[in-house]
Design an enzyme around this catalytic site. Structure first.
Site, PDB file in Angstrom:
ATOM      1  N   ASP A   1      -4.626 -12.887   3.322  1.00  0.00           N
ATOM      2  CA  ASP A   1      -5.875 -12.373   3.889  1.00  0.00           C
ATOM      3  C   ASP A   1      -7.079 -12.596   2.969  1.00  0.00           C
ATOM      4  O   ASP A   1      -8.188 -12.174   3.292  1.00  0.00           O
ATOM      5  CB  ASP A   1      -5.739 -10.893   4.301  1.00  0.00           C
ATOM      6  CG  ASP A   1      -4.948 -10.057   3.319  1.00  0.00           C
ATOM      7  OD1 ASP A   1      -4.711 -10.522   2.195  1.00  0.00           O
ATOM      8  OD2 ASP A   1      -4.563  -8.922   3.690  1.00  0.00           O
TER       9      ASP A   1
ATOM     10  N   HIS B   1       0.819  -1.224   0.000  1.00  0.00           N
ATOM     11  CA  HIS B   1       0.000   0.000   0.000  1.00  0.00           C
ATOM     12  C   HIS B   1       0.851   1.272   0.000  1.00  0.00           C
ATOM     13  O   HIS B   1       0.325   2.361  -0.245  1.00  0.00           O
ATOM     14  CB  HIS B   1      -0.910   0.040   1.228  1.00  0.00           C
ATOM     15  CG  HIS B   1      -1.964  -1.025   1.247  1.00  0.00           C
ATOM     16  ND1 HIS B   1      -2.816  -1.253   0.190  1.00  0.00           N
ATOM     17  CD2 HIS B   1      -2.302  -1.938   2.200  1.00  0.00           C
ATOM     18  CE1 HIS B   1      -3.638  -2.252   0.496  1.00  0.00           C
ATOM     19  NE2 HIS B   1      -3.339  -2.697   1.707  1.00  0.00           N
TER      20      HIS B   1
ATOM     21  N   ASP C   1      -2.799 -10.611  -2.395  1.00  0.00           N
ATOM     22  CA  ASP C   1      -3.347 -10.101  -1.132  1.00  0.00           C
ATOM     23  C   ASP C   1      -4.798  -9.665  -1.387  1.00  0.00           C
ATOM     24  O   ASP C   1      -5.127  -9.216  -2.482  1.00  0.00           O
ATOM     25  CB  ASP C   1      -2.501  -8.912  -0.654  1.00  0.00           C
ATOM     26  CG  ASP C   1      -2.909  -8.392   0.710  1.00  0.00           C
ATOM     27  OD1 ASP C   1      -2.200  -8.698   1.690  1.00  0.00           O
ATOM     28  OD2 ASP C   1      -3.939  -7.679   0.800  1.00  0.00           O
TER      29      ASP C   1
ATOM     30  N   HIS D   1      -6.376  -7.168  -0.447  1.00  0.00           N
ATOM     31  CA  HIS D   1      -6.521  -5.727  -0.650  1.00  0.00           C
ATOM     32  C   HIS D   1      -5.828  -5.300  -1.944  1.00  0.00           C
ATOM     33  O   HIS D   1      -4.908  -5.975  -2.418  1.00  0.00           O
ATOM     34  CB  HIS D   1      -5.928  -4.968   0.541  1.00  0.00           C
ATOM     35  CG  HIS D   1      -6.539  -5.365   1.857  1.00  0.00           C
ATOM     36  ND1 HIS D   1      -5.949  -6.284   2.704  1.00  0.00           N
ATOM     37  CD2 HIS D   1      -7.706  -4.994   2.429  1.00  0.00           C
ATOM     38  CE1 HIS D   1      -6.738  -6.451   3.769  1.00  0.00           C
ATOM     39  NE2 HIS D   1      -7.804  -5.689   3.632  1.00  0.00           N
TER      40      HIS D   1
END
Ligand code: 9RB
Ligand code: ZN
Length: 368
Positions: free
Chosen positions: A266, A141, A178, A180
């Site tokens: 995740d 991120h 991931d 996200h």
């Protein structure tokens, strides 16, 4: 076939403090751990040891990324602020108020970026065929000018840019699984056609309003960012369909010298921050798909660098499954205990998932 493995005890010392998930401890909520605590990752490393897998891996010791390495990706202001706050006895935050780090935390963040660098270089110089950097803090991120989403520096991007500093012709595909959106990695390479970034993520989870199919790169990089925003609930079938129908044809077209995987667990069925249903055998199968296409286009070269994944008891199983597949070393810690989760109905590919795959293929003219 040798698999490189990076872990450093200091990765477990990256201090996200006493939180209650994302909330501060308060009179309303008993203080506990931040979501991004050492638990899942340290226990992943412990299982690598206790399962016996570590004896088959080539252990690579990381050194900290240098300022020069970090500045190939990040602004001098971001680096200077992290360094300054790192000298504060109370630590600081990487940028968005949810990304805390402790006193001297800069040094661990530099060591995490350095772990990704070491893992990538070992693959590129032929020391190992593939590698996994189990690092903290995560990186995908972090944008050039700020950290966010628990990330301080863009570990994968820093590794790729230092490799390109030595070999300017190096072509890379990143496959971020991931749950996200890999917004930071995407931002670094958004106008750069040498690095094709692909992100598979839960639609509009984090960051909000990020990772739509229409985000596809800019200028010379137009078409070199691929986003696959999947509906909540997607399981092994949906993820594998994306791998074979989007990721593999995109990799064949780009013909990279190496595949870099920002690897979070995740999207697993036990994760507290995601709403997906991937199992350990799903991650193993996705790894297999990448290894097969890597064998075809880039002599098997794959480097994975760890991102999210917050189930303390399931991340280790997902991680060991991936490492077992990467290394070809059988590990039988998983079946039959969790086999039942592989036959749940959510692993069928739903019409909504099919629609996303069709839309991504159309947006990027993926025809084979
Ligand atoms: C909220 C905010 C977050 C931040 C990070 C994650 C996961 C990151 C990860 C999830 C939720 C902000 C709730 C900012 O695992 N990446 O791979 N939420 N952050 N503002 N607010 C209100
Ligand atoms: Zn994540």
């Amino acid at each position: 076939m040798t698999t490189g493995y990076v872990w450093h005890e200091l990765y477990g010392w990256h201090d996200t403090g006493t939180n209650a998930g994302l909330l501060p401890g308060s009179l309303m909520m008993q203080p506990y751990l931040h979501f991004e605590s050492p638990e899942s990752k340290q226990r992943f490393n412990s299982l690598v040891e206790v399962s016996g897998l570590s004896t088959h891996l080539l252990r690579i010791m990381p050194t900290p990324a240098t300022d020069e390495d970090i500045l190939r990706v990040h602004t001098p202001e971001h680096l200077a602020r992290i360094k300054a706050d790192s000298e504060n006895i109370r630590g600081g935050d990487a940028g968005d108020g949810t990304s805390p780090f402790g006193f001297q935390g800069f040094h661990i963040a530099a060591l995490a970026a350095g772990g990704s660098i070491a893992a990538l270089n070992a693959v590129l110089d032929g020391t190992v065929e593939n590698s996994y950097a189990l690092v903290r803090p995560p990186g995908h991120h972090a944008r050039p000018e700020t950290g966010m989403g628990f990330c301080m520096f863009s570990n994968a991007s820093i590794a790729i840019r230092q490799a390109q500093a030595r070999n300017p012709d190096l072509r890379v595909v990143t496959v971020d699984w991931d749950v996200h959106h890999g917004n930071g990695t995407q931002a670094v390479f958004y106008d750069d056609p040498s690095v094709l970034t692909i992100s598979l993520h839960q639609d509009d989870l984090f960051p909000r309003d990020s990772g739509a199919i229409t985000e596809r790169g800019t200028g010379a990089g137009d078409g070199y960012a691929i986003n696959v925003p999947l509906p909540a609930g997607t399981g092994n079938g949906g993820y594998l369909a994306v791998m074979t129908e989007v990721v593999v044809p995109a990799i064949r077209r780009h013909r990279p010298d190496v595949i870099v995987v920002p690897s979070g667990f995740d999207a697993s069925c036990f994760d507290p921050l995601g709403r997906m249903s991937v199992t350990a055998s799903g991650y193993r199968a996705m790894t297999r798909v990448l290894m097969d296409v890597a064998a075809e286009v880039c002599d098997g070269r794959i480097m994975m660098t760890h991102e999210g994944g917050y189930s303390p008891t399931y991340v280790p199983l997902c991680g060991v499954s991936v490492l077992s597949e990467l290394s070809g070393v059988p590990v039988d810690v998983i079946d039959p205990l969790y086999a039942g989760f592989d036959t749940m109905p959510e692993h069928a590919v739903s019409p909504a998932q099919r629609d996303v795959i069709a839309a991504v293929r159309a947006a990027h003219s993926l025809t084979d």
